[in-house]
Motif scaffolding. Structure first.
Motif, short mmCIF file in Angstrom:
data_model
loop_
_atom_site.label_atom_id
_atom_site.label_comp_id
_atom_site.label_asym_id
_atom_site.label_seq_id
_atom_site.Cartn_x
_atom_site.Cartn_y
_atom_site.Cartn_z
N VAL A 35 -17.63 9.70 -9.81
CA VAL A 35 -17.46 8.47 -9.07
C VAL A 35 -18.13 8.34 -7.63
CG1 VAL A 35 -16.11 6.63 -8.29
CG2 VAL A 35 -15.64 7.79 -10.30
N TRP A 36 -17.89 9.37 -6.74
CA TRP A 36 -17.93 9.46 -5.42
C TRP A 36 -19.42 10.25 -5.54
CZ3 TRP A 36 -13.88 10.55 -1.43
CH2 TRP A 36 -12.86 9.93 -1.66
N GLY A 37 -20.05 10.92 -6.62
CA GLY A 37 -21.23 11.53 -6.62
C GLY A 37 -21.40 12.61 -5.78
N LYS A 38 -20.64 13.45 -5.63
CA LYS A 38 -20.63 14.69 -4.93
C LYS A 38 -21.04 15.94 -5.79
CE LYS A 38 -18.38 12.90 -1.11
NZ LYS A 38 -19.00 12.54 -0.19
N PRO A 39 -22.18 16.72 -5.32
CA PRO A 39 -22.25 17.88 -6.09
C PRO A 39 -21.22 19.01 -5.60
CG PRO A 39 -24.08 17.63 -4.29
CD PRO A 39 -23.21 16.18 -4.16
N ILE A 40 -20.74 19.59 -6.41
CA ILE A 40 -19.65 20.73 -6.29
C ILE A 40 -19.98 22.00 -6.81
CG2 ILE A 40 -17.50 21.19 -6.93
CD1 ILE A 40 -16.95 17.84 -7.23
N VAL A 41 -19.69 23.02 -6.17
CA VAL A 41 -19.74 24.38 -6.46
C VAL A 41 -18.15 24.99 -6.70
CG1 VAL A 41 -20.49 26.78 -6.02
CG2 VAL A 41 -21.95 25.02 -5.07
N LEU A 42 -17.98 25.18 -7.70
CA LEU A 42 -16.78 25.64 -8.23
C LEU A 42 -16.56 27.25 -8.57
CD1 LEU A 42 -14.10 23.85 -9.21
CD2 LEU A 42 -14.92 24.02 -11.32
N VAL A 43 -15.58 27.89 -7.95
CA VAL A 43 -15.22 29.49 -8.33
C VAL A 43 -14.05 29.25 -8.86
CG1 VAL A 43 -14.80 31.37 -7.32
CG2 VAL A 43 -16.70 30.45 -6.46
N GLU A 44 -14.09 29.86 -10.08
CA GLU A 44 -12.82 29.54 -10.79
C GLU A 44 -12.50 30.60 -11.81
OE1 GLU A 44 -10.42 26.67 -10.60
OE2 GLU A 44 -9.65 28.53 -11.63
N SER B 138 -14.16 14.93 6.61
CA SER B 138 -15.51 15.23 7.31
C SER B 138 -16.67 14.53 6.20
CB SER B 138 -15.68 16.72 7.66
OG SER B 138 -15.91 17.33 6.45
N ASP B 139 -16.41 14.00 5.29
CA ASP B 139 -17.37 13.29 4.40
C ASP B 139 -18.54 14.10 3.91
OD1 ASP B 139 -18.15 11.42 2.86
OD2 ASP B 139 -19.19 10.35 4.43
N PRO B 140 -18.14 15.22 3.27
CA PRO B 140 -19.47 16.43 3.09
C PRO B 140 -20.06 15.93 1.95
CG PRO B 140 -17.28 17.04 2.16
CD PRO B 140 -16.82 15.82 2.91
N ASP B 141 -21.40 16.32 2.08
CA ASP B 141 -22.42 16.11 0.89
C ASP B 141 -22.42 16.95 -0.29
OD1 ASP B 141 -23.26 14.06 2.55
OD2 ASP B 141 -24.77 15.27 3.31
N VAL B 142 -21.78 18.10 0.12
CA VAL B 142 -21.62 19.16 -1.23
C VAL B 142 -20.13 19.74 -0.69
CG1 VAL B 142 -22.34 21.51 -1.96
CG2 VAL B 142 -24.19 19.88 -0.90
N LEU B 143 -19.67 20.13 -2.10
CA LEU B 143 -18.23 20.59 -1.78
C LEU B 143 -18.17 22.05 -2.55
CD1 LEU B 143 -15.89 17.72 -2.86
CD2 LEU B 143 -15.61 18.96 -0.97
N SER C 9 -29.59 34.56 -6.81
CA SER C 9 -30.22 33.35 -6.38
C SER C 9 -29.19 32.23 -7.36
CB SER C 9 -31.45 33.42 -6.70
OG SER C 9 -32.17 34.25 -6.37
N ILE C 10 -28.95 31.26 -6.58
CA ILE C 10 -28.55 30.14 -7.24
C ILE C 10 -29.00 28.75 -6.72
CG2 ILE C 10 -26.09 31.14 -7.67
CD1 ILE C 10 -25.05 29.00 -5.47
N ASN C 11 -28.90 27.77 -7.50
CA ASN C 11 -29.31 26.36 -6.87
C ASN C 11 -28.49 25.36 -7.51
OD1 ASN C 11 -30.23 26.75 -9.64
ND2 ASN C 11 -31.88 25.39 -9.29
N LEU C 12 -28.09 24.48 -6.64
CA LEU C 12 -27.28 23.40 -7.00
C LEU C 12 -28.03 22.08 -6.97
CD1 LEU C 12 -24.12 22.45 -7.46
CD2 LEU C 12 -24.11 22.04 -5.02
N LYS C 13 -28.02 21.47 -8.16
CA LYS C 13 -28.65 20.06 -8.26
C LYS C 13 -27.88 18.87 -7.95
CE LYS C 13 -31.18 21.91 -12.35
NZ LYS C 13 -30.71 22.32 -13.36
N PRO C 14 -28.46 17.78 -7.56
CA PRO C 14 -27.80 16.71 -6.99
C PRO C 14 -26.69 16.14 -8.38
CG PRO C 14 -29.89 16.13 -6.52
CD PRO C 14 -29.76 17.31 -7.44
N ASN C 15 -25.62 15.57 -8.15
CA ASN C 15 -24.59 15.41 -8.94
C ASN C 15 -24.13 16.34 -10.31
OD1 ASN C 15 -24.41 12.89 -8.16
ND2 ASN C 15 -26.22 12.34 -9.10
N GLU C 16 -23.98 17.67 -9.79
CA GLU C 16 -23.94 18.50 -10.74
C GLU C 16 -22.53 19.19 -10.31
OE1 GLU C 16 -26.36 21.93 -12.68
OE2 GLU C 16 -26.36 21.91 -10.57
N ILE C 17 -21.86 19.83 -11.46
CA ILE C 17 -20.67 20.66 -10.92
C ILE C 17 -21.05 21.99 -11.54
CG2 ILE C 17 -18.41 21.34 -11.56
CD1 ILE C 17 -17.69 18.31 -12.07
N LEU C 18 -21.26 22.71 -10.62
CA LEU C 18 -21.76 24.34 -10.89
C LEU C 18 -20.53 25.40 -10.87
CD1 LEU C 18 -24.18 26.44 -11.46
CD2 LEU C 18 -24.26 26.61 -9.06
#
Lengths: 245, 675
Positions: free
Chosen positions: A193-202, A161-166, A23-32
């Protein structure tokens, strides 16, 4: 409210269990950031979220809406953008590759043929070329370009494509030190700056430490830790997963 | 000072102003030459901002500037140009900019650079452009010497440099940043909160002030005249920290107008601005000539796209340093070598015609009509298409200056029908003072002085010149002795030939006198060595020694390619530079240069240095000239070894690895003797 949520997602390939109730959850304006050793299920989880794989059990919510049964192209239209570990380039110039991203979201053929939307698409593509600094490569054939450039082309294409989540799958793998720094700056700017929430696999731990707000650690398809960088490096199970017993 | 007989004889028929100038020449001279006797009339608008207002009034809707943005050439008319300058200038004033304040500009060539420069002048301040690739520690003394309280930075990169030295700088009022990309966090820094301001913000403040005081800008501009200071420009800095040259509008405009008397320029011309604005050559073209002639100035999109955009513009006027021409020639040579057999043969046979024509031209002999015709054919059927590929097709006049041009490059371009001419000048005389005229181009000279300019040679061989373009002095060195009675001492060693052309040999303090009394101009030999594609830099040694030696830098890409072709394995620059095969290659080059030199000027020993000379290590100036005194100190053990019996030398040198880390290691280098 969570922008993106995966609940108890399990994924099996025959006898191999790739994800066991994650289970995961992504909050607005967050880099997870999602980290973990090879084969931990990081990319599998991203693929479940964007619809390449259909999990055997569990639900995926986007802005509170259940999207578990939607096909990938519908999810992109809703605003989920994703990059791949090894970027795929279509045959054509960098500019054309970026323009493709526009059609993905604006699917009406008639609308795309109007002058107005062509101007809009072109303007947007140029803004993104400026953002990821691709001016010298605008008219170069994309397939032969080095990895660092292709990653930037792909990022610009997704942003078209102007995504809301990356969802970014190892955005810095195969890049040089300078290129990694640039990529980190793009990610931060997208978020702050753009205010996009991001999920990052790294894989790159320094990058994760420097830019992620929250980190989830996966090992063999199980979520073993969650928290800030300082918290997870103290976690015994994380150390074991990374260093071996 | 009374003049020697030979000079008096020579100036018997000279115009009165030449005699007038020569009356107060500070020391004995051995030769003199002067430019055309044409009156240079100053326009009523005798400052840069006044000229801009006039251009906006007369031809407001014509294109003044063009910049590539969003992949499309965007046009800026004179009206918009003036509007931007006005808003910026008033914005500075509302931020507290006072008369006489200095503003430092650091950044790539952009219209905003010009707005800031002219905006500062019309706010009664003094602009100073610095090279954008300077390191922070190199910027520090220059900013402090200028006492500048205002800094214009183009982007985050430049801002970071300033932030790094902020504590050591004097009082800084504001840092104006043009491109805010990547800077969204900077305002959080408490040190910077009150200092950082964006370019647009300054212009917005200017708009507000414009509503309150609609005539302030014009009042400011009209309160200045040609005797006021226009700008500071850095000197070349071969001997130490660059000095700050003070130039008046009079000097700048005299130079620009004088140049246009011999090289007509007009509104139909296109100029491409791509060399650093900090260089006087670029300022003189964009401001001194641009605002008076009214040609279009084009800017590149990004530093990486300079050559692509250059071709798209196809400029008609250009002024560049020899290294740029070297790049263009090398580019053509490489492409021709890569092309098919037939095309190459056609090009080569056309070049033969071209060389035949220019060699006659250089000797000043008449060109047979058949040869003229053959060259025309070669130009229209072959050269023009090649020149189109590099962007030189529309070129009417182009100039090389700032250092010695390689004769071979010069000949190559002229043979292709490019009207390239040499000029000579320095920051201290507002740009240039001597240039070739169309009908008497000679690769060995720099041509004749500009109209109303006198150039003379002192007894010790130094070039001195006098004209209204000479600077008012150095800002940071008020007691310097470089200008005496209005005569500017250039520090260059030179002579005047029988046609009245100036020949600039080398810097005075670079001239080498060997123990047997032979005088050698090292730059000349260095240029011969550098014409080989395998030699990137050459340094010829040394004053007060019995014979000449050379320290060479190999060209990493070209020698690397050569090594691959000849199966010579290597790891990096250090390794490659010391391979015996590579040193054999260099020996061949040195030997072939020696063959063209007189016996006592031949190079007896040379070595290949383990690293490239670099401006970041203070070894070169930003215009890629060797800083010989510094090099002499840094590489003293090498010089000692060259003049001993040693066959190799060990040196504790700094090495930069591929990942950017630096380390000090002992490096063994071979000294090759040429018997």
């Amino acid at each position: 409210m969570n922008v993106l949520e995966a609940k108890d997602v399990s994924l099996r390939f025959g006898g191999v269990e790739a994800l066991k109730g994650v289970s995961i959850n992504l909050k607005p304006n967050e880099i997870l950031a999602i980290i973990g050793p090879n084969g931990a299920g990081k990319t599998a989880l991203l693929n479940c979220i964007c619809g390449f794989y259909k999990p055997q059990s569990g639900k995926i919510y986007f802005r509170g809406k259940d999207i578990t049964n939607l096909p990938p192209h519908k999810r992109i239209e809703m605003g989920i953008g994703r990059t791949l570990q090894t970027p795929y380039m279509f045959h054509g110039t960098v500019y054309e590759n970026i323009m493709v991203g526009y059609v993905v979201k604006n699917r009406s053929i008639w609308k795309n043929l109007t002058f107005k939307s062509m101007v809009e698409a072109r303007r947007r593509a140029e803004e993104l070329i400026d953002f990821v600094e691709l001016e010298p490569y605008r008219d170069a054939i994309a397939t032969g370009l080095p990895m660092g450039i292709r990653k930037r082309v792909e990022l610009a294409r997704v942003l078209m494509s102007d995504p809301d989540v990356l969802l970014l799958d190892e955005p810095t793998s195969g890049l040089s030190l300078d290129e990694r720094r640039d990529m980190a700056r793009y990610i931060l700017e997208l978020n702050e700056v753009w205010g996009k929430p991001i999920v990052l696999v790294e894989h790159e731990m320094y990058l994760v430490r420097d830019i992620a707000h929250r980190i989830i650690v996966l090992d063999s398809g199980v979520k073993i830790a969650e928290g800030s960088f300082e918290e997870i490096i103290k976690d015994q199970r994380v150390l074991e997963a990374y260093m071996g017993e | 000072m009374s003049l020697p007989k030979a000079i008096l004889e020579k100036i018997k028929d000279a115009p009165d102003w030449v005699k007038e100038y020569l009356k107060d020449v500070p020391e004995e001279i051995t030769a003199v030459t002067w430019g055309e006797d044409i009156e240079i009339e100053f326009p009523e608008e005798d400052t840069f901002p006044k000229l801009l207002i006039k251009q906006a009034k007369v031809r407001g809707n014509d294109t003044a500037l063009r910049e590539k943005e969003f992949g499309i050439w965007q046009t800026i008319t004179y009206k918009q140009f003036l509007d931007n300058v006005k808003k910026f200038s008033l914005g500075l004033i509302s931020l507290g900019f006072e008369e006489g304040d200095k503003l430092v500009l650091i950044g790539d060539n952009r219209p905003e650079w010009m707005y800031t420069y002219l905006g500062t002048e019309s706010a009664l301040g003094i602009p100073l452009g610095l090279y954008q690739d300077n390191l922070p520690e190199q910027l520090l003394p220059l900013i402090n010497n200028s006492k500048a309280r205002w800094i214009y930075c183009e982007d985050q990169e430049q801002t970071d440099k300033i932030i790094r030295i902020l504590d050591q700088l004097g009082e800084v009022e504001k840092i104006i940043v043009e491109d805010w990309t990547g800077m969204w966090r900077y305002r959080e820094d408490p040190r910077l909160k009150d200092k950082l301001v964006s370019f647009r913000e300054v212009q917005r403040l200017g708009e507000e002030l414009l509503k309150k005081k609609p005539n302030l800008f014009e009042e400011n501009v009209n309160s200045q005249n040609k005797k006021d200071l226009a700008c500071f420009v850095t000197s070349s800095g071969t001997t130490g920290i660059p000095k700050l040259v003070m130039l008046r509008y009079e000097s700048m405009l005299f130079m620009g107008l004088g140049m246009q008397k011999v090289v007509p320029m007009g509104p139909k011309d296109d100029y491409y601005s791509f060399l650093p604005f900090a260089w006087i050559g670029e300022q003189m073209m964009a401001f001194s000539c641009g605002l008076t002639a009214g040609f279009r100035i084009n800017f590149y999109e990004e530093p990486e796209t300079v050559w692509r955009d250059f071709r798209e513009v196809g400029p008609t006027i250009m002024f560049a340093a020899p290294r740029i021409w070297r790049d263009i020639v090398a580019h053509i040579q490489v492409k021709i070598a890569d092309t098919g057999w037939l095309r190459r043969k056609i090009f080569e046979s056309c070049m033969k015609i071209g060389y035949k024509k220019v060699d006659l031209e250089f000797k000043g002999q008449p060109i047979p009509i058949l040869l003229k015709f053959a060259h025309k054919l070669a130009y229209w059927f072959v050269f023009r298409w090649v020149l189109d590929k590099v962007g030189l097709k529309r070129m009417r006049h182009c100039f090389t200056g700032g250092a010695q041009v390689s004769i071979d490059d010069f000949r190559f371009l002229r043979a292709m029908g490019v009207n390239i001419k040499q000029i000579y000048g320095q920051s201290e005389i507002a740009g240039i003072s001597v240039l070739h005229r169309d009908d008497e181009v000679d690769p060995w000279t720099a041509g004749k002085p500009l109209p109303r300019t006198v150039v003379a040679i002192t007894k010790s061989g130094e070039i001195i010149s006098k004209s209204p373009a000479v600077m008012s002095g150095y800002y940071d060195r008020p007691h310097s002795k470089d200008v005496v009675n209005g005569w500017l001492y250039s520090g260059d060693y030179g002579m005047v030939n029988e046609k009245g052309h100036l020949i600039c040999v080398d810097r005075m303090d670079h001239m080498i006198t060997l123990t047997d009394g032979t005088k050698v101009a090292p730059q000349h030999i260095e240029n011969m060595l550098k014409f080989s594609p395998y030699v990137r830099e050459a340094w010829v040694l040394d004053d007060g020694r019995p014979y000449l030696c050379a320290i060479l830098n190999i060209h990493p890409e070209n020698v690397g390619k050569w090594a691959e072709d000849h199966n010579v394995p290597y790891t990096g620059y250090v390794d490659l530079s010391q391979k015996p095969e590579v040193i054999d290659l260099l020996e061949g080059i040195v030997r072939s240069v020696n063959e063209r030199l007189p016996e006592n000027m031949r190079i007896k020993k040379f070595m290949s240095l383990y690293k490239e000379f670099h401006a970041d290590d203070d070894e070169l100036t930003r215009t890629r000239k060797l800083r010989r005194d510094f090099l002499r100190k840094k590489y003293k053990p090498l010089i000692e070894a060259l003049y001993s019996d040693a066959r190799e030398v060990e040196f504790l040198g700094e090495v930069t690895y591929e990942d950017g880390t630096r380390d000090r290691v002992k490096i063994k280098m071979e000294i090759r003797w040429i018997e």
